[in-house]
Scaffold this motif. Structure first.
Motif, PDB file in Angstrom:
ATOM      1  N   ARG A   1       0.808  -1.221   0.000  1.00 13.31           N
ATOM      2  CA  ARG A   1       0.000   0.000   0.000  1.00 13.31           C
ATOM      3  C   ARG A   1       0.838   1.265   0.000  1.00 13.31           C
ATOM      4  N   ASN A   2       2.070   1.211   0.489  1.00 15.40           N
ATOM      5  CA  ASN A   2       2.819   2.441   0.712  1.00 15.40           C
ATOM      6  C   ASN A   2       4.051   2.650  -0.154  1.00 15.40           C
ATOM      7  N   LEU A   3       4.799   1.615  -0.468  1.00 12.33           N
ATOM      8  CA  LEU A   3       6.031   1.838  -1.224  1.00 12.33           C
ATOM      9  C   LEU A   3       5.767   2.390  -2.622  1.00 12.33           C
ATOM     10  N   LEU A   4       4.685   1.978  -3.239  1.00 19.15           N
ATOM     11  CA  LEU A   4       4.391   2.463  -4.589  1.00 19.15           C
ATOM     12  C   LEU A   4       3.839   3.881  -4.599  1.00 19.15           C
ATOM     13  N   LYS A   5       3.663   4.480  -3.434  1.00 21.93           N
ATOM     14  CA  LYS A   5       3.269   5.887  -3.343  1.00 21.93           C
ATOM     15  C   LYS A   5       4.490   6.810  -3.327  1.00 21.93           C
ATOM     16  N   ASP A   6       5.673   6.232  -3.282  1.00 21.82           N
ATOM     17  CA  ASP A   6       6.919   7.008  -3.281  1.00 21.82           C
ATOM     18  C   ASP A   6       7.238   7.399  -4.720  1.00 21.82           C
ATOM     19  N   ASP A   7       6.924   8.634  -5.078  1.00 24.57           N
ATOM     20  CA  ASP A   7       7.104   9.103  -6.455  1.00 24.57           C
ATOM     21  C   ASP A   7       8.553   9.022  -6.928  1.00 24.57           C
ATOM     22  N   GLN A   8       9.499   9.275  -6.035  1.00 22.66           N
ATOM     23  CA  GLN A   8      10.910   9.189  -6.428  1.00 22.66           C
ATOM     24  C   GLN A   8      11.307   7.753  -6.746  1.00 22.66           C
TER      25      GLN A   8
ATOM     26  N   ARG B   1      17.069   1.456 -17.667  1.00 22.57           N
ATOM     27  CA  ARG B   1      16.981   0.791 -18.959  1.00 22.57           C
ATOM     28  C   ARG B   1      16.439  -0.610 -18.746  1.00 22.57           C
ATOM     29  N   ASN B   2      15.729  -1.113 -19.707  1.00 20.43           N
ATOM     30  CA  ASN B   2      15.173  -2.463 -19.626  1.00 20.43           C
ATOM     31  C   ASN B   2      14.373  -2.677 -18.341  1.00 20.43           C
ATOM     32  N   ASN B   3      13.479  -1.749 -18.044  1.00 17.86           N
ATOM     33  CA  ASN B   3      12.719  -1.809 -16.803  1.00 17.86           C
ATOM     34  C   ASN B   3      11.376  -2.515 -16.950  1.00 17.86           C
ATOM     35  N   LYS B   4      11.075  -3.046 -18.115  1.00 11.84           N
ATOM     36  CA  LYS B   4       9.760  -3.651 -18.358  1.00 11.84           C
ATOM     37  C   LYS B   4       9.463  -4.787 -17.387  1.00 11.84           C
ATOM     38  N   ARG B   5      10.431  -5.628 -17.124  1.00 13.29           N
ATOM     39  CA  ARG B   5      10.223  -6.759 -16.207  1.00 13.29           C
ATOM     40  C   ARG B   5       9.948  -6.258 -14.787  1.00 13.29           C
ATOM     41  N   MET B   6      10.681  -5.239 -14.363  1.00 13.13           N
ATOM     42  CA  MET B   6      10.484  -4.687 -13.027  1.00 13.13           C
ATOM     43  C   MET B   6       9.105  -4.033 -12.914  1.00 13.13           C
ATOM     44  N   LEU B   7       8.704  -3.272 -13.921  1.00 15.30           N
ATOM     45  CA  LEU B   7       7.389  -2.637 -13.911  1.00 15.30           C
ATOM     46  C   LEU B   7       6.277  -3.687 -13.855  1.00 15.30           C
ATOM     47  N   LYS B   8       6.449  -4.758 -14.597  1.00 18.33           N
ATOM     48  CA  LYS B   8       5.445  -5.829 -14.576  1.00 18.33           C
ATOM     49  C   LYS B   8       5.389  -6.492 -13.199  1.00 18.33           C
TER      50      LYS B   8
END
Length: 82
Positions: A51-58, A67-74
């Protein structure tokens, strides 16, 4: 005026055991909070972090800048075009 219904979300079935160390104070906080809200300690940590870590805009901008962040974003449940 009545509030809309809030449905119960299923528990994460993809849980994996981790092995890390936390301070005694943090352990006590999690333990007491789990008792207060009637969740397990694992559920408290999981819910709080999700609930909280993904609210950290930075943090999100850092991920998007890699670079190559698609796997991490998924993995964190974000689409590249968000």
């Amino acid at each position: 005026m009545t509030k809309p219904l809030e449905f119960i979300k299923p528990k994460n079935k993809n849980a994996k055991e981790v092995n890390w160390k936390i301070s005694e104070r943090t352990r006590a906080i999690v333990s007491h909070y789990a008792e207060y809200c009637e969740y397990s300690e694992e559920e408290v940590v999981d819910e709080f972090l999700q609930r909280n870590l993904l609210k950290d805009d930075q943090f999100i901008e850092w991920i998007k800048s890699l670079r190559n962040n698609k796997r991490m974003l998924k993995a964190i449940g974000m689409e590249e075009n968000e």
